[in-house]
Design a protein around this motif. Structure first.
Motif, PDB file in Angstrom:
ATOM      1  N   GLY A   1       0.774  -1.236   0.000  1.00 36.10           N
ATOM      2  CA  GLY A   1       0.000   0.000   0.000  1.00 36.10           C
ATOM      3  C   GLY A   1       0.803   1.282   0.000  1.00 36.10           C
ATOM      4  N   TYR A   2       2.102   1.207  -0.221  1.00 36.11           N
ATOM      5  CA  TYR A   2       2.954   2.392  -0.250  1.00 36.11           C
ATOM      6  C   TYR A   2       3.084   2.924  -1.677  1.00 36.11           C
ATOM      7  N   ALA A   3       3.276   4.230  -1.790  1.00 39.67           N
ATOM      8  CA  ALA A   3       3.850   4.800  -3.008  1.00 39.67           C
ATOM      9  C   ALA A   3       5.364   4.665  -2.882  1.00 39.67           C
ATOM     10  N   VAL A   4       6.039   4.393  -3.997  1.00 39.74           N
ATOM     11  CA  VAL A   4       7.474   4.104  -3.960  1.00 39.74           C
ATOM     12  C   VAL A   4       8.229   5.086  -4.846  1.00 39.74           C
ATOM     13  N   LEU A   5       9.156   5.813  -4.239  1.00 44.00           N
ATOM     14  CA  LEU A   5      10.108   6.637  -4.972  1.00 44.00           C
ATOM     15  C   LEU A   5      11.405   5.848  -4.994  1.00 44.00           C
ATOM     16  N   PHE A   6      11.767   5.361  -6.172  1.00 45.54           N
ATOM     17  CA  PHE A   6      12.860   4.401  -6.318  1.00 45.54           C
ATOM     18  C   PHE A   6      14.093   5.104  -6.875  1.00 45.54           C
ATOM     19  N   LEU A   7      15.066   5.361  -5.996  1.00 48.04           N
ATOM     20  CA  LEU A   7      16.315   6.025  -6.372  1.00 48.04           C
ATOM     21  C   LEU A   7      17.370   4.949  -6.568  1.00 48.04           C
ATOM     22  N   HIS A   8      17.771   4.710  -7.816  1.00 48.94           N
ATOM     23  CA  HIS A   8      18.562   3.525  -8.113  1.00 48.94           C
ATOM     24  C   HIS A   8      19.788   3.854  -8.956  1.00 48.94           C
ATOM     25  N   ARG A   9      20.777   3.000  -8.857  1.00 45.97           N
ATOM     26  CA  ARG A   9      21.953   3.071  -9.718  1.00 45.97           C
ATOM     27  C   ARG A   9      21.512   2.802 -11.147  1.00 45.97           C
ATOM     28  N   GLN A  10      21.884   3.694 -12.030  1.00 47.10           N
ATOM     29  CA  GLN A  10      21.525   3.535 -13.433  1.00 47.10           C
ATOM     30  C   GLN A  10      21.957   2.152 -13.953  1.00 47.10           C
ATOM     31  N   PHE A  11      21.026   1.484 -14.618  1.00 49.28           N
ATOM     32  CA  PHE A  11      21.216   0.154 -15.213  1.00 49.28           C
ATOM     33  C   PHE A  11      21.245  -0.970 -14.187  1.00 49.28           C
ATOM     34  N   SER A  12      20.984  -0.681 -12.913  1.00 50.05           N
ATOM     35  CA  SER A  12      20.810  -1.768 -11.956  1.00 50.05           C
ATOM     36  C   SER A  12      19.376  -2.278 -12.080  1.00 50.05           C
ATOM     37  N   LEU A  13      19.027  -3.274 -11.284  1.00 57.82           N
ATOM     38  CA  LEU A  13      17.713  -3.904 -11.411  1.00 57.82           C
ATOM     39  C   LEU A  13      16.583  -2.940 -11.063  1.00 57.82           C
ATOM     40  N   LEU A  14      15.473  -3.087 -11.768  1.00 59.77           N
ATOM     41  CA  LEU A  14      14.291  -2.267 -11.549  1.00 59.77           C
ATOM     42  C   LEU A  14      13.134  -3.146 -11.094  1.00 59.77           C
ATOM     43  N   PRO A  15      12.190  -2.589 -10.347  1.00 60.85           N
ATOM     44  CA  PRO A  15      11.000  -3.365  -9.988  1.00 60.85           C
ATOM     45  C   PRO A  15      10.325  -3.911 -11.243  1.00 60.85           C
TER      46      PRO A  15
ATOM     47  N   ASN B   1       0.220   6.192 -10.616  1.00 59.38           N
ATOM     48  CA  ASN B   1       1.277   7.100 -10.157  1.00 59.38           C
ATOM     49  C   ASN B   1       1.833   6.667  -8.796  1.00 59.38           C
ATOM     50  N   LEU B   2       2.031   5.366  -8.631  1.00 68.43           N
ATOM     51  CA  LEU B   2       2.536   4.834  -7.371  1.00 68.43           C
ATOM     52  C   LEU B   2       4.038   4.569  -7.395  1.00 68.43           C
ATOM     53  N   LEU B   3       4.658   4.704  -8.566  1.00 72.89           N
ATOM     54  CA  LEU B   3       6.082   4.388  -8.692  1.00 72.89           C
ATOM     55  C   LEU B   3       6.788   5.462  -9.505  1.00 72.89           C
ATOM     56  N   LEU B   4       7.813   6.062  -8.908  1.00 73.63           N
ATOM     57  CA  LEU B   4       8.670   7.012  -9.608  1.00 73.63           C
ATOM     58  C   LEU B   4      10.095   6.488  -9.543  1.00 73.63           C
ATOM     59  N   VAL B   5      10.733   6.366 -10.703  1.00 79.34           N
ATOM     60  CA  VAL B   5      12.081   5.807 -10.806  1.00 79.34           C
ATOM     61  C   VAL B   5      13.053   6.907 -11.203  1.00 79.34           C
ATOM     62  N   LEU B   6      14.094   7.116 -10.373  1.00 77.49           N
ATOM     63  CA  LEU B   6      15.110   8.134 -10.643  1.00 77.49           C
ATOM     64  C   LEU B   6      16.499   7.495 -10.521  1.00 77.49           C
ATOM     65  N   PRO B   7      17.404   7.760 -11.482  1.00 75.52           N
ATOM     66  CA  PRO B   7      18.721   7.120 -11.467  1.00 75.52           C
ATOM     67  C   PRO B   7      19.827   7.996 -10.860  1.00 75.52           C
ATOM     68  N   PHE B   8      20.893   7.332 -10.418  1.00 74.95           N
ATOM     69  CA  PHE B   8      22.154   7.983 -10.058  1.00 74.95           C
ATOM     70  C   PHE B   8      23.278   7.091 -10.566  1.00 74.95           C
ATOM     71  N   VAL B   9      24.510   7.592 -10.538  1.00 73.12           N
ATOM     72  CA  VAL B   9      25.665   6.773 -10.931  1.00 73.12           C
ATOM     73  C   VAL B   9      26.734   6.798  -9.834  1.00 73.12           C
ATOM     74  N   SER B  10      27.278   7.970  -9.555  1.00 73.79           N
ATOM     75  CA  SER B  10      28.429   8.063  -8.648  1.00 73.79           C
ATOM     76  C   SER B  10      27.988   8.310  -7.211  1.00 73.79           C
TER      77      SER B  10
END
Length: 386
Positions: A92-106, A154-163
């Motif tokens: 039941g959560y909204a998820v803001l997913f801050l992930h390493r670019q090209f790593s696994l995604l939901p 609009n329950l999932l927002l995916v944003l990437p980082f690298v370094s």
């Protein structure tokens, strides 16, 4: 005694390690756009009172050059974070997913991390269309429906980082945006964050050269280098030892510990969950407890490299340590209510071969949600009294 202070204005406060780090390590180029997306996403869910979790996932790189060719990395593929994000959505959560670019995604993780090529799950239909193989169609349809539901609502927002620098700039900016959610915000910090970095002032502008073949170019000489000089970094050199002057020695500084800043300033009302990965079972709980006491946050989830898919330990203030484990018996797939409390880690030699039939995150997330619900209740009760 008369004052000897001749200054009419107070001296400026010295720069903190936080200020120094963010002032000297430039932000990622997409930071403003990511912040705008995150702000809209957070405000949308704050308006309807939905709990929101920030899940950080994957490893951070440590660049060795400003125009980066070489960098230090770790083994994290983002499995824990991507898997947890799916179970948070289910809870039941909204998820803001801050992930390493090209790593696994939901959701896509089910196919991008498989031993088979993604195309092996597909076949050509009779009319020239692309369809899933019959044996995979049912699962793929289920995953697709979950994914589309999360995105359409609009329950999932995916944003990437690298370094490491990207990650810390993104983390600071996004967690500050979580303040309007108060205790409804949950920070689930599953990213494998680098402990060391190269400060920009010690970083090479261009690719670090493995030979001195370009010395004459850099020094303005037209003399060609000798063959022996050119091949000094040949990995197949049979010489018994490489002189220290010919080695690449990397001088790293420790990354400032920002968890305390996060707890006290960036998101002071949110519930904060961190992870502690160790390889030595003798120190796992001790290190988790030390981290909890040092940073004064709300939960440390400890896990061992060799058993991380089978068990974790919850270390929380005022509560006994709680081991959550997938039971090792033939019926393990029949119940998700399989959290087992135990005083010590599993012996890796006692584990069956292959992957567990349950994902450990299916046990972790309900347990985290239970603690988050208690946290929200305690926070609101304290606010009502005070």
């Amino acid at each position: 005694m008369a004052s000897n202070n001749n200054s009419s204005a107070a001296a400026p406060a010295p720069a903190t390690s936080e200020d120094q780090y963010f002032n000297t390590n430039p932000p990622p180029k997409d930071l403003d756009r990511h912040v705008a997306l995150a702000r809209d996403f957070i405000n949308f869910h704050a308006a309807v009172g939905r709990p929101l979790v920030l899940v950080t996932s994957g490893g951070t790189t440590v660049p060795l050059e400003k125009q980066t060719v070489r960098f230090i990395d770790n083994f994290s593929a983002g499995t824990r974070g991507a898997t947890s994000a799916e179970y948070f959505l289910e809870a039941g959560y909204a998820v803001l997913f801050l992930h390493r670019q090209f790593s696994l995604l939901p959701f896509s993780r089910h196919y991008s991390h498989a031993t088979d090529c993604f195309l092996d799950f597909l076949r050509e239909g009779p009319d020239g269309s692309v369809v899933a193989r019959d044996e995979d169609a049912g699962k793929m349809l289920h995953v697709l429906r979950q994914y589309r539901d999360a995105r359409d609502r609009n329950l999932l927002l995916v944003l990437p980082f690298v370094s490491i620098s990207d990650y810390l700039h993104e983390l600071r900016s996004i967690t500050r945006l979580l303040r309007p959610l108060g205790p409804q915000a949950l920070l689930y910090l599953a990213a494998a964050v680098s402990d060391f970095f190269v400060p920009p002032e010690r970083m090479s502008e261009h690719k670090i050269q493995s030979t001195n073949a370009v010395d004459s170019v850099q020094k303005g000489s037209k003399t060609a280098p000798t063959t022996t000089d050119e091949e000094i970094f040949d990995n197949f050199d049979s010489s018994p030892a490489v002189p220290r002057s010919k080695r690449l020695v990397v001088d790293l500084d420790p990354v400032p510990k920002f968890l305390k800043n996060l707890v006290e300033g960036w998101s002071p009302q949110g519930m904060i969950v961190s992870f502690k990965l160790e390889t030595d079972p003798a120190i796992l709980v001790h290190k988790a407890r030390y981290s909890l006491e040092r940073y004064q946050h709300h939960l440390v989830i400890g896990n061992l490299l060799s058993t991380r898919k089978w068990e974790v330990v919850f270390v929380a203030p005022g509560l006994p340590d709680r081991w959550i484990r997938i039971p090792i018996h033939k019926q393990q797939h029949e119940s998700k209510a399989a959290a087992v409390e135990k005083d010590e880690p599993l012996d890796p030699k006692s584990l069956p071969e292959g992957e567990p039939e349950l994902e450990i995150e299916s046990l972790i997330i309900p347990a985290v949600k239970e603690l988050h619900t208690r946290y929200i209740k305690a926070y609101n009760e304290g606010k009502a009294r005070g």
